[in-house]
Design a protein around this motif. Structure first.
Motif, mmCIF file in Angstrom:
data_model
loop_
_atom_site.group_PDB
_atom_site.id
_atom_site.type_symbol
_atom_site.label_atom_id
_atom_site.label_comp_id
_atom_site.label_asym_id
_atom_site.label_seq_id
_atom_site.Cartn_x
_atom_site.Cartn_y
_atom_site.Cartn_z
ATOM 1 N N LEU A 73 33.253 39.543 32.042
ATOM 2 C CA LEU A 73 34.381 40.451 32.240
ATOM 3 C C LEU A 73 33.962 41.907 32.104
ATOM 4 O O LEU A 73 34.474 42.781 32.814
ATOM 5 C CB LEU A 73 35.495 40.117 31.246
ATOM 6 C CG LEU A 73 36.232 38.797 31.488
ATOM 7 C CD1 LEU A 73 37.156 38.489 30.322
ATOM 8 C CD2 LEU A 73 37.011 38.837 32.795
ATOM 9 N N GLY A 74 33.021 42.173 31.205
ATOM 10 C CA GLY A 74 32.508 43.533 31.076
ATOM 11 C C GLY A 74 31.848 44.001 32.357
ATOM 12 O O GLY A 74 32.053 45.136 32.814
ATOM 13 N N LEU A 76 32.483 42.814 35.378
ATOM 14 C CA LEU A 76 33.542 42.972 36.379
ATOM 15 C C LEU A 76 34.268 44.299 36.203
ATOM 16 O O LEU A 76 34.558 44.997 37.180
ATOM 17 C CB LEU A 76 34.549 41.828 36.272
ATOM 18 C CG LEU A 76 34.267 40.527 37.006
ATOM 19 C CD1 LEU A 76 35.458 39.586 36.866
ATOM 20 C CD2 LEU A 76 33.954 40.762 38.471
ATOM 21 N N GLY A 77 34.582 44.633 34.972
ATOM 22 C CA GLY A 77 35.281 45.883 34.710
ATOM 23 C C GLY A 77 34.485 47.092 35.177
ATOM 24 O O GLY A 77 35.028 48.010 35.800
ATOM 25 N N ARG A 78 33.181 47.084 34.868
ATOM 26 C CA ARG A 78 32.331 48.195 35.310
ATOM 27 C C ARG A 78 32.218 48.220 36.837
ATOM 28 O O ARG A 78 32.247 49.279 37.463
ATOM 29 C CB ARG A 78 30.950 48.075 34.667
ATOM 30 C CG ARG A 78 30.957 48.310 33.167
ATOM 31 C CD ARG A 78 29.557 48.405 32.603
ATOM 32 N NE ARG A 78 28.832 47.138 32.674
ATOM 33 C CZ ARG A 78 28.894 46.183 31.755
ATOM 34 N NH1 ARG A 78 29.684 46.336 30.700
ATOM 35 N NH2 ARG A 78 28.190 45.077 31.876
ATOM 36 N N HIS A 80 34.374 47.169 39.072
ATOM 37 C CA HIS A 80 35.613 47.539 39.745
ATOM 38 C C HIS A 80 35.846 49.047 39.771
ATOM 39 O O HIS A 80 36.722 49.515 40.507
ATOM 40 C CB HIS A 80 36.792 46.831 39.073
ATOM 41 C CG HIS A 80 36.881 45.383 39.458
ATOM 42 N ND1 HIS A 80 37.865 44.543 38.978
ATOM 43 C CD2 HIS A 80 36.105 44.624 40.271
ATOM 44 C CE1 HIS A 80 37.698 43.339 39.485
ATOM 45 N NE2 HIS A 80 36.625 43.360 40.266
ATOM 46 N N TYR A 90 45.983 47.024 36.668
ATOM 47 C CA TYR A 90 45.892 45.673 36.118
ATOM 48 C C TYR A 90 47.275 45.050 35.904
ATOM 49 O O TYR A 90 47.428 43.831 35.956
ATOM 50 C CB TYR A 90 45.114 45.686 34.805
ATOM 51 C CG TYR A 90 43.624 45.821 35.009
ATOM 52 C CD1 TYR A 90 42.820 44.699 35.154
ATOM 53 C CD2 TYR A 90 43.029 47.077 35.057
ATOM 54 C CE1 TYR A 90 41.443 44.819 35.342
ATOM 55 C CE2 TYR A 90 41.664 47.215 35.255
ATOM 56 C CZ TYR A 90 40.876 46.083 35.395
ATOM 57 O OH TYR A 90 39.520 46.206 35.597
ATOM 58 N N MET A 128 38.150 44.202 30.474
ATOM 59 C CA MET A 128 37.677 44.903 31.664
ATOM 60 C C MET A 128 37.985 46.387 31.595
ATOM 61 O O MET A 128 37.155 47.229 31.951
ATOM 62 C CB MET A 128 38.295 44.260 32.912
ATOM 63 C CG MET A 128 37.829 42.831 33.161
ATOM 64 S SD MET A 128 38.678 42.031 34.546
ATOM 65 C CE MET A 128 38.050 42.976 35.932
ATOM 66 N N SER A 131 35.673 48.070 29.051
ATOM 67 C CA SER A 131 34.315 48.186 29.574
ATOM 68 C C SER A 131 34.213 49.316 30.585
ATOM 69 O O SER A 131 33.258 50.110 30.567
ATOM 70 C CB SER A 131 33.893 46.857 30.215
ATOM 71 O OG SER A 131 32.615 46.963 30.785
#
Length: 372
Positions: A73-74, A76-78, A80, A90, A128, A131
């Protein structure tokens, strides 16, 4: 609200068989309620729908593995950030997601399941967002990179060397999302084919696939001096630094890229495990990187490169499909294993290796949804 992985998994298993319909409904709902978000996505949504359910599947089935899930998830957050995603987006995504699951799991839906999904999504979204926010002051949302070399190794396979304008921190085995100027908002994933270098350059192995907008542009229309965009590095198929075991690498097609990076990293580390590399292609002509692999083999006596061809009659070397070929040797049960290539090949190789006695914890692979 507390997490309830069991309820989330049970309800998601009802949705999985109709993933295509559910993904289409999700995006239809999202864009109807938040039309301003449509411009953040590519014109053609087919691959985007696949990516959505690929990511969602991985998240749902990782709910019982908090450390692994948090890492994913970290990333993915970066990642995105490159789309321009901000915290308030979100909420819209979460509303559309819950509406989708509720619709396609209507037969079993109740307040308890809804609460479980709300808690799981809130926890995932917070990870996310955190991050992305922590990364925003450290790294760019994307990198510009100049093409400094371009080799067409086969009619549909090219090897590109890129020089990012800023330092691109990554670990051998990871991949990046790539966007070309011809196709704005269309990002495709390609693995980095080298361990980190002092000059910060990276190499990509690109196979042009039918209807592959980005892969075809990179392989056939990109020239030295062109500029492309890179997203932040992602992926979990990286070198297991703690292991002192011998290594088996299985690479199909351009799945060789991250495998080669991992082998380079092993060599650079000073360790001396025995490494067997099974590298497969349909024909000998498609063994596009064999000369360089042979040079690596000659300079590192612990590496054995074994080319495998599956579809060329009369080929004098090793023939067969990679999953079957792995079983022609002694047991790999005591090895650390890295596998990359077409998804069917990877799944079948993993299945056979597990039958052979290799624990799943020592079989490293990554799920890369792109055009390679």
């Amino acid at each position: 609200m507390s997490l309830n992985p069991r309820l989330v998994k049970e309800s998601f298993s009802v949705v999985e068989p109709v993933a295509d319909k559910a993904a289409a409904y999700f995006y239809g709902r999202l864009f109807a309620e938040s039309p301003q978000l449509r411009g953040m996505f590519p014109p053609a949504m087919d691959l985007q729908r696949d990516r959505l359910f690929g990511a969602l599947t991985r998240i749902v089935w990782s709910l019982d593995s908090p450390a692994s899930l948090a890492s994913y998830l970290g990333q993915l957050g970066r990642d995105h950030r490159k789309y321009g995603v901000i915290a308030e987006h979100y909420t819209a995504v979460g509303n559309a997601l819950l509406a989708t699951i509720k619709r396609f799991a209507a037969d079993i839906w109740n307040e308890e399941i809804e609460a479980a999904w709300a808690a799981a999504y809130t926890a995932a979204a917070n990870l996310m967002i955190e991050s992305a926010e922590s990364d925003s002051g450290v790294s760019p949302a994307w990198w510009l990179a100049e093409v400094i070399d371009h080799e067409l190794r086969a009619p549909d396979i090219a090897v590109l060397t890129l020089r990012p304008s800023q330092r691109l921190p990554y670990t051998a085995g990871q991949y990046v999302n790539v966007q070309v100027s011809r196709w704005p908002r269309v990002w495709r994933t390609f693995s980095i084919a080298n361990a980190p270098r002092p000059d910060n350059t990276i190499t990509l192995h690109v196979r042009s696939v039918p209807c592959g907008w980005v892969s075809t542009t990179l392989a056939r229309d990109t020239r030295i001096g062109d500029t492309i965009m890179l997203g932040p590095p992602m992926g979990t198929m990286t070198l297991c630094e703690r292991s002192s075991r011998d290594v088996l690498c299985v690479a199909g097609g351009t799945g060789l890229a991250p495998i080669k990076a991992i082998i380079e990293q092993i060599i650079a580390s000073g360790r001396r495990p025995n490494i067997h590399l099974l590298v497969g292609a349909r024909t000998a002509a498609e063994l596009y990187d064999l000369p360089d692999l042979i040079r690596m083999e000659s300079s590192f006596p612990w590496l054995r490169v074994l080319p495998v061809v599956s579809g060329q009659a009369g080929y004098e070397g090793m023939r067969g499909r990679l999953p079957e070929v792995t079983q022609r040797f002694h047991s790999w049960a005591e090895h650390e294993v890295y596998v990359c290539g077409p998804s069917g090949m990877v799944s079948e190789t993993v299945r056979r290796l597990r039958i052979d006695g290799v624990p799943l914890s020592r079989i490293h692979r990554d799920i890369v949804q792109g055009e390679r």
